[in-house]
Write a protein that holds these residues in place. Structure first.
Motif, PDB file in Angstrom:
ATOM      1  N   VAL A 221       0.830  -1.204   0.000  1.00  0.00           N
ATOM      2  CA  VAL A 221       0.000   0.000   0.000  1.00  0.00           C
ATOM      3  C   VAL A 221       0.863   1.252   0.000  1.00  0.00           C
ATOM      4  O   VAL A 221       0.653   2.177  -0.800  1.00  0.00           O
ATOM      5  CB  VAL A 221      -0.953   0.005   1.221  1.00  0.00           C
ATOM      6  CG1 VAL A 221      -1.668   1.350   1.345  1.00  0.00           C
ATOM      7  CG2 VAL A 221      -1.979  -1.120   1.085  1.00  0.00           C
ATOM      8  N   ALA A 222       1.863   1.300   0.900  1.00  0.00           N
ATOM      9  CA  ALA A 222       2.649   2.519   1.076  1.00  0.00           C
ATOM     10  C   ALA A 222       3.643   2.760  -0.052  1.00  0.00           C
ATOM     11  O   ALA A 222       3.831   3.894  -0.499  1.00  0.00           O
ATOM     12  CB  ALA A 222       3.386   2.461   2.413  1.00  0.00           C
TER      13      ALA A 222
ATOM     14  N   VAL B 291      -0.276   3.562  -3.208  1.00  0.00           N
ATOM     15  CA  VAL B 291      -0.538   4.997  -3.025  1.00  0.00           C
ATOM     16  C   VAL B 291       0.213   5.840  -4.054  1.00  0.00           C
ATOM     17  O   VAL B 291      -0.391   6.694  -4.720  1.00  0.00           O
ATOM     18  CB  VAL B 291      -0.202   5.422  -1.581  1.00  0.00           C
ATOM     19  CG1 VAL B 291      -0.225   6.945  -1.454  1.00  0.00           C
ATOM     20  CG2 VAL B 291      -1.202   4.802  -0.604  1.00  0.00           C
ATOM     21  N   PRO B 292       1.538   5.652  -4.248  1.00  0.00           N
ATOM     22  CA  PRO B 292       2.218   6.425  -5.291  1.00  0.00           C
ATOM     23  C   PRO B 292       1.640   6.152  -6.681  1.00  0.00           C
ATOM     24  O   PRO B 292       1.575   7.067  -7.519  1.00  0.00           O
ATOM     25  CB  PRO B 292       3.669   5.965  -5.198  1.00  0.00           C
ATOM     26  CG  PRO B 292       3.809   5.465  -3.794  1.00  0.00           C
ATOM     27  CD  PRO B 292       2.497   4.840  -3.469  1.00  0.00           C
TER      28      PRO B 292
ATOM     29  N   LYS C  74      -1.438   8.288  -7.541  1.00  0.00           N
ATOM     30  CA  LYS C  74      -1.136   9.692  -7.863  1.00  0.00           C
ATOM     31  C   LYS C  74      -0.335   9.811  -9.153  1.00  0.00           C
ATOM     32  O   LYS C  74      -0.639  10.648 -10.001  1.00  0.00           O
ATOM     33  CB  LYS C  74      -0.360  10.333  -6.702  1.00  0.00           C
ATOM     34  CG  LYS C  74       0.058  11.783  -6.957  1.00  0.00           C
ATOM     35  CD  LYS C  74      -1.126  12.700  -7.173  1.00  0.00           C
ATOM     36  CE  LYS C  74      -0.676  14.148  -7.393  1.00  0.00           C
ATOM     37  NZ  LYS C  74      -1.803  15.063  -7.653  1.00  0.00           N
TER      38      LYS C  74
ATOM     39  N   MET D 259       6.323  11.208  -3.281  1.00  0.00           N
ATOM     40  CA  MET D 259       5.059  10.577  -2.928  1.00  0.00           C
ATOM     41  C   MET D 259       5.305   9.304  -2.129  1.00  0.00           C
ATOM     42  O   MET D 259       4.564   9.003  -1.180  1.00  0.00           O
ATOM     43  CB  MET D 259       4.278  10.261  -4.206  1.00  0.00           C
ATOM     44  CG  MET D 259       2.830   9.844  -3.979  1.00  0.00           C
ATOM     45  SD  MET D 259       1.795  11.163  -3.328  1.00  0.00           S
ATOM     46  CE  MET D 259       1.454  10.556  -1.668  1.00  0.00           C
ATOM     47  N   ILE D 260       6.337   8.553  -2.475  1.00  0.00           N
ATOM     48  CA  ILE D 260       6.677   7.344  -1.712  1.00  0.00           C
ATOM     49  C   ILE D 260       7.076   7.717  -0.285  1.00  0.00           C
ATOM     50  O   ILE D 260       6.632   7.087   0.689  1.00  0.00           O
ATOM     51  CB  ILE D 260       7.801   6.562  -2.397  1.00  0.00           C
ATOM     52  CG1 ILE D 260       7.328   5.988  -3.736  1.00  0.00           C
ATOM     53  CG2 ILE D 260       8.303   5.429  -1.494  1.00  0.00           C
ATOM     54  CD1 ILE D 260       8.410   5.259  -4.505  1.00  0.00           C
TER      55      ILE D 260
ATOM     56  N   SER E 265       4.073   8.803   1.691  1.00  0.00           N
ATOM     57  CA  SER E 265       3.228   7.648   1.994  1.00  0.00           C
ATOM     58  C   SER E 265       3.812   6.826   3.140  1.00  0.00           C
ATOM     59  O   SER E 265       3.080   6.390   4.041  1.00  0.00           O
ATOM     60  CB  SER E 265       3.076   6.773   0.740  1.00  0.00           C
ATOM     61  OG  SER E 265       2.265   5.654   1.005  1.00  0.00           O
TER      62      SER E 265
ATOM     63  N   LEU F 184       3.397   8.867   6.428  1.00  0.00           N
ATOM     64  CA  LEU F 184       2.010   8.884   6.871  1.00  0.00           C
ATOM     65  C   LEU F 184       1.563   7.503   7.346  1.00  0.00           C
ATOM     66  O   LEU F 184       0.763   7.391   8.276  1.00  0.00           O
ATOM     67  CB  LEU F 184       1.106   9.378   5.744  1.00  0.00           C
ATOM     68  CG  LEU F 184       1.281  10.851   5.360  1.00  0.00           C
ATOM     69  CD1 LEU F 184       0.463  11.197   4.125  1.00  0.00           C
ATOM     70  CD2 LEU F 184       0.883  11.753   6.528  1.00  0.00           C
ATOM     71  N   SER F 185       2.081   6.455   6.721  1.00  0.00           N
ATOM     72  CA  SER F 185       1.762   5.100   7.172  1.00  0.00           C
ATOM     73  C   SER F 185       2.308   4.866   8.579  1.00  0.00           C
ATOM     74  O   SER F 185       1.608   4.323   9.450  1.00  0.00           O
ATOM     75  CB  SER F 185       2.364   4.066   6.213  1.00  0.00           C
ATOM     76  OG  SER F 185       1.807   4.190   4.924  1.00  0.00           O
TER      77      SER F 185
ATOM     78  N   PHE G 116      -5.236   8.409   7.885  1.00  0.00           N
ATOM     79  CA  PHE G 116      -4.274   8.147   6.809  1.00  0.00           C
ATOM     80  C   PHE G 116      -4.877   8.486   5.441  1.00  0.00           C
ATOM     81  O   PHE G 116      -4.224   9.135   4.614  1.00  0.00           O
ATOM     82  CB  PHE G 116      -3.849   6.683   6.850  1.00  0.00           C
ATOM     83  CG  PHE G 116      -2.985   6.257   5.699  1.00  0.00           C
ATOM     84  CD1 PHE G 116      -1.649   6.611   5.648  1.00  0.00           C
ATOM     85  CD2 PHE G 116      -3.508   5.504   4.655  1.00  0.00           C
ATOM     86  CE1 PHE G 116      -0.847   6.223   4.579  1.00  0.00           C
ATOM     87  CE2 PHE G 116      -2.718   5.105   3.590  1.00  0.00           C
ATOM     88  CZ  PHE G 116      -1.385   5.468   3.554  1.00  0.00           C
TER      89      PHE G 116
ATOM     90  N   ILE H 282      -3.497  11.362   2.932  1.00  0.00           N
ATOM     91  CA  ILE H 282      -3.080  11.033   1.569  1.00  0.00           C
ATOM     92  C   ILE H 282      -3.880  11.858   0.568  1.00  0.00           C
ATOM     93  O   ILE H 282      -3.342  12.339  -0.446  1.00  0.00           O
ATOM     94  CB  ILE H 282      -3.262   9.529   1.304  1.00  0.00           C
ATOM     95  CG1 ILE H 282      -2.205   8.720   2.060  1.00  0.00           C
ATOM     96  CG2 ILE H 282      -3.175   9.225  -0.190  1.00  0.00           C
ATOM     97  CD1 ILE H 282      -0.790   8.967   1.623  1.00  0.00           C
TER      98      ILE H 282
END
Length: 257
Positions: free
Chosen positions: A116-117, A121-122, A125, A149-150, A153, A156-157, A184, A188
């Motif tokens: 996910v992270a 997620v990246p 986007k 972005m990675i 992520s 934030l994770s 989260f 994001i």
């Protein structure tokens, strides 16, 4: 956890990463290379049209066959081994800290969280693009945004996990997990809103091709992390779970060297 166990898990994480890399390469080769070839053909057709039909092929330093086999396999393998080692270290840190999960369950949660992270997620986007998509002059900017972005992520994770742990005594594990997950997602979403968008797909590029390429790219990542979670869970359990008394493994461990 002592240093011997961490070292053993690191080695097994890299081995699990290698196994995951092999499976990812198979998915990439059988599902993705045809999409890459189609995108290259589209690019060459446009270059030929721009040159009035007199497009000359530049001499290839590395053939497409070599790129799709040994080159792709080496790149995916090294990438997967590195990620496997990092994920194994993360596993060592989170084991016993995110709930009363067993070794295999913790390995699966670590792999799922990493997918996910680091990947999903990246991707949402800044999705992957095939050849012929993207301005060569902006490759540095696009790479920087993707890496940013990675990093966001991952941060934030980690923040969501910490928040969930702190809320658990008051709200309970389930409610704390729901609240942390919602925070989260909101964070994001804000990152998606404030980071600049990148849309350099040519107007006449086949929409079906770019969609298929992106889905294959996501499938490769999903294959890698799923395989890693399953393989590493088995290998880690053998390191951390003592063999029952009376089994051949226990008897051999009891024999002094």
């Amino acid at each position: 956890m002592n240093s011997v166990s961490v070292r053993a898990l690191l080695v097994r994480g890299m081995l699990a990463g290698l196994a995951a890399g092999v499976l990812s390469w198979l998915v990439s080769y059988f599902l993705g290379e045809s999409k890459v070839d189609a995108a290259i053909a589209f690019e060459e057709a446009h270059e030929a049209a721009a040159a009035g039909g007199a497009h000359e092929h530049a001499e290839e330093l590395v053939s497409r066959t070599m790129q799709a086999t040994a080159g792709l396999g080496t790149a995916v393998g090294l990438f997967s081994i590195a990620l496997g080692g990092i994920a194994a270290l993360v596993f060592c840190f989170v084991l016993g800290r995110i709930g009363r999960f067993g070794v295999r369950a913790t390995a699966a949660l670590t792999a799922g969280g990493a997918f996910v992270a680091v990947s999903l997620v990246p991707f949402l986007k800044y999705p992957a693009n095939p050849p012929a998509v993207g301005d060569p002059d902006t490759v540095g900017k696009r790479t920087t945004l993707y890496v940013l972005m990675i990093v966001l992520s991952l941060l934030l994770s980690a923040g969501a996990v910490i928040l969930g742990r702190r809320l658990a005594p008051r709200l309970g594990n389930w409610n704390a997990s729901v609240v942390a997950g919602a925070v989260f997602v909101v964070a994001i979403g804000l990152a998606f809103a404030f980071l600049p968008a990148v849309n350099e797909v040519p107007a006449d590029f086949p929409a079906t091709l770019i969609w298929q390429f992106r889905m294959v790219s996501l499938a490769i990542q999903a294959t890698m992390w799923t395989a890693f979670g399953l393989v590493f869970g088995v290998l880690a359990e053998r390191v951390l779970t003592p063999a029952p008394a009376g089994t051949p493994a226990a008897r051999s461990a009891a024999v002094p060297s």
